[in-house]
Structures are given as structure tokens and as C-alpha cells.
Design a protein around this motif. Structure first.
Motif, short mmCIF file in Angstrom:
data_model
loop_
_atom_site.label_atom_id
_atom_site.label_comp_id
_atom_site.label_asym_id
_atom_site.label_seq_id
_atom_site.Cartn_x
_atom_site.Cartn_y
_atom_site.Cartn_z
N PHE A 227 99.22 40.73 13.24
CA PHE A 227 98.30 39.70 12.72
C PHE A 227 98.08 38.62 13.78
O PHE A 227 96.93 38.22 14.04
N LEU A 228 99.16 38.15 14.40
CA LEU A 228 99.04 37.10 15.43
C LEU A 228 98.26 37.61 16.64
O LEU A 228 97.45 36.88 17.22
N GLU A 229 98.49 38.87 17.02
CA GLU A 229 97.76 39.45 18.16
C GLU A 229 96.27 39.56 17.85
O GLU A 229 95.42 39.27 18.70
N THR A 230 95.95 39.98 16.63
CA THR A 230 94.55 40.18 16.24
C THR A 230 93.79 38.85 16.24
O THR A 230 92.60 38.81 16.56
N MET A 231 94.47 37.77 15.89
CA MET A 231 93.82 36.46 15.87
C MET A 231 93.33 36.03 17.25
O MET A 231 92.40 35.23 17.36
N THR A 232 93.97 36.55 18.30
CA THR A 232 93.61 36.12 19.66
C THR A 232 92.37 36.85 20.19
O THR A 232 91.84 36.48 21.23
N LYS A 233 91.93 37.91 19.48
CA LYS A 233 90.76 38.66 19.93
C LYS A 233 89.50 37.82 19.76
O LYS A 233 89.36 37.09 18.79
N GLU A 234 88.55 37.95 20.68
CA GLU A 234 87.34 37.13 20.65
C GLU A 234 86.34 37.61 19.60
O GLU A 234 85.69 36.81 18.95
N GLU A 235 86.19 38.92 19.43
CA GLU A 235 85.20 39.43 18.49
C GLU A 235 85.64 39.16 17.05
O GLU A 235 86.80 38.86 16.78
N ALA A 236 84.67 39.24 16.13
CA ALA A 236 84.94 38.95 14.72
C ALA A 236 86.04 39.87 14.18
O ALA A 236 85.94 41.08 14.27
N GLN A 237 87.10 39.27 13.62
CA GLN A 237 88.25 40.04 13.16
C GLN A 237 88.61 39.74 11.70
O GLN A 237 89.68 40.11 11.25
N GLY A 238 87.72 39.07 10.97
CA GLY A 238 88.04 38.66 9.61
C GLY A 238 88.44 39.81 8.70
O GLY A 238 89.44 39.74 8.00
N ARG A 239 87.65 40.88 8.71
CA ARG A 239 87.96 42.03 7.85
C ARG A 239 89.30 42.65 8.24
O ARG A 239 90.10 43.02 7.38
N LYS A 240 89.54 42.77 9.54
CA LYS A 240 90.78 43.38 10.02
C LYS A 240 91.99 42.55 9.59
O LYS A 240 93.00 43.10 9.14
N LEU A 241 91.88 41.23 9.72
CA LEU A 241 92.98 40.35 9.30
C LEU A 241 93.21 40.50 7.80
O LEU A 241 94.36 40.46 7.35
N GLY A 242 92.14 40.70 7.04
CA GLY A 242 92.28 40.90 5.60
C GLY A 242 93.06 42.17 5.28
O GLY A 242 93.91 42.17 4.38
N PHE A 243 92.80 43.24 6.03
CA PHE A 243 93.54 44.49 5.83
C PHE A 243 95.02 44.33 6.19
O PHE A 243 95.90 44.85 5.50
N ILE A 244 95.29 43.60 7.28
CA ILE A 244 96.69 43.39 7.70
C ILE A 244 97.44 42.59 6.64
O ILE A 244 98.60 42.89 6.33
N ILE A 245 96.77 41.59 6.07
CA ILE A 245 97.39 40.78 5.02
C ILE A 245 97.76 41.65 3.82
O ILE A 245 98.81 41.47 3.20
N GLN A 246 96.91 42.62 3.49
CA GLN A 246 97.23 43.53 2.39
C GLN A 246 98.50 44.32 2.68
O GLN A 246 99.34 44.50 1.80
N GLU A 247 98.64 44.78 3.93
CA GLU A 247 99.85 45.54 4.31
C GLU A 247 101.08 44.65 4.28
O GLU A 247 102.16 45.09 3.85
#
Length: 286
Positions: A227-247
């Protein structure tokens, strides 16, 4: 995805004000308020905003303020005179006294104003489009500031969950001992004296394996780092962060169901509280 941007431009005969506002939405949903003279450019505006904004419920408006006496909207004098005569005649026939503000009411009747058809000047449109770009720059800056606030909140909450996960380890040995003692006490209450100790140990190991949480701990720790690594990505990651939160939520729930220990269950509740605060804001991430 909340955002706000505004920009203005001054033309020879009018002032232009552009506003872009957005709220959370899974898709790109655009609502426009554009004067009729610019309506032919709506598709161009819509395509441009879709490419730049990507997601959100967006309100876009172009407001014009005419300078001086010239305006494309004029009073339709013939319609006003016709309405005025009919109203006075009707009031006289019906013996009705007209209110003091009756003329303002008259001006709200259909066709009392007429708008002169004006063709769009391409040079004017170039200025307006640059103003839209300026508003979009301000809009994105607003989103960046909002994103920095969310990043700080998310990092804090994820780190809190990681610290709570470490606390779980302090109760694991104690938890196994309590399970062992609980089973032994149950056997004593049943007054069973002839117990095969080897078989008892085998059954105990089997039972304890069902309560083992090492896999859940490893997966949860990995999800938190991801989750912390994904937040550092420049492109839109909202959906991906949502999936990680579910896990993350699934692993925390499994920890709770397997804990079988009061203090561990309290820690799990704290984890869920931290996670819920992330869920409240995750939809605001592009």
C-alpha cells in the motif's frame, strides 16, 4: 478527487470566468454550464477535460459579463408593449388594481427578452481555451494539496496497523499455553484419568495449527508495505489502493477469528478502526 480551479480573462467587450469543480465518482461524470455562443465547442471541452481529469463528478462553467452598453441580450420592446396593453386592459375590465411591482413581473413573461445570434470568433475562443487550461492548472494544484494531506493520513494509519501487528506477537506464546491449559482443565472436569499423552499432544498440535496466524501476519505485513509503495506511484492509483485495502481487511478479519485471546481481539478491533478511517477517504483518491 475533490478539486476546484478558477481562471479569468478580459476581452474587449466582456469578461470571462471559468470554474472547474469535482467530487468523488467512480467514473468521469461531467456537467457543463456554457453560454449558447460557445455550445459548439462543448465536445472539444468534454474531451479535453476527460483526458486531464480522468475521474470525478465534474461541474464546468463558463460565465460571461458584458462590458459597457453592448449586450447580445436585448429587451423585446414589441412583446413588452403588447403584454403591457393586455394587462392594463384586463385590469380595467376586471376592476383590479395593479400592484406596484407589476412591471418587474411583466419582464419575466415569455419572449420579453431576445438574444441576438452571435457567431463565435476563433481568436476569442483561443483566449477562452487558454483560460480553461489555466483553470485546470489551478484545479490540479488543489488536487495535489488534497493528495498530500491524504498521503500523510494514510501513511500514519498504515504504520499504526503495522505497530499493532507487532503487538500481536507478544501474546502468541501466552495464547497457546492458555489453549493447552483450557483443554487439560476440560479433561479433568470430565474426570478422564486414562489419557494417551501422545495422542493428546497430536490432537493439541492439530488444534493449535488451526489457530496459527503466521501466514496471516506475513500477508498483512506485505499488504501494508505494498500500500505504501503504491502511494508513491505518479499515475492514478485510487482503484488499486482500494483493492489493497480490501485485502488488508480480509487478513485483519482472519486474525480476529483465529485470535482466541482477549488482548489480541482488542488489538484487532484497533486495527479495524484504523482501517475504517482509511476507507472513509480512499474514494477521494484518483
Amino acid at each position: 478527487m475533490t478539486g476546484f480551479g478558477k481562471a479569468k480573462a478580459e476581452l474587449s467587450k466582456k469578461n470571462i470566468s471559468i470554474e472547474i469543480k469535482s467530487l468523488n465518482s467512480k467514473q468521469f461524470d461531467l456537467n457543463t454550464k456554457i453560454p449558447s455562443v460557445y455550445r459548439a465547442k462543448e465536445i472539444e471541452i468534454r474531451t479535453f477535460l476527460l483526458q486531464k481529469i480522468q475521474r470525478g463528478k465534474v461541474d464546468f462553467s463558463i460565465q460571461t459579463e458584458h462590458i459597457g452598453k453592448n449586450s447580445s441580450t436585448q429587451i423585446n420592446h414589441s412583446a413588452v408593449e403588447n403584454y403591457c396593453k393586455q394587462i392594463k386592459d384586463s385590469a380595467e375590465k376586471l376592476d383590479i388594481e395593479l400592484p406596484s411591482d407589476w412591471f418587474s413581473i411583466l419582464l419575466r413573461l415569455p419572449d420579453t427578452f431576445q438574444t441576438e445570434l452571435v457567431e463565435l470568433d476563433e481568436e476569442e475562443w483561443k483566449i477562452i481555451f487558454r483560460t480553461i487550461e489555466d483553470a485546470l492548472v489551478n484545479f490540479k494544484e488543489f488536487r495535489v494539496q488534497e493528495g498530500k494531506v491524504l498521503e500523510k493520513i494514510f501513511s500514519e494509519k498504515i504504520n499504526n496497523i503495522a505497530k499493532l501487528l507487532k503487538e500481536v506477537e507478544t501474546y502468541e506464546t501466552e495464547r497457546i499455553d492458555k489453549v493447552r491449559n483450557k483443554i487439560q482443565d476440560a479433561l479433568l472436569k470430565l474426570k478422564i484419568s486414562d489419557i494417551d499423552q501422545n495422542r493428546f499432544e497430536q490432537e493439541l498440535v492439530y488444534y493449535i495449527e488451526k489457530l496459527d496466524i503466521n501466514e496471516e501476519k506475513v500477508r498483512l505485513e506485505n499488504h501494508l508495505k505494498y500500500f505504501l509503495e503504491t502511494m508513491t506511484k505518479e499515475e492514478a492509483q485510487g482503484r488499486k489502493l482500494g483493492f489493497i485495502i480490501q485485502e488488508i481487511g480480509r487478513e485483519i478479519n482472519t486474525l480476529g477469528s483465529k485470535s482466541n485471546h482477549l488482548e489480541m481481539q482488542k488489538i484487532v478491533v484497533q486495527m479495524k478502526d484504523e482501517l475504517e478511517q482509511i476507507k472513509e477517504q480512499i474514494l477521494n483518491v484518483l
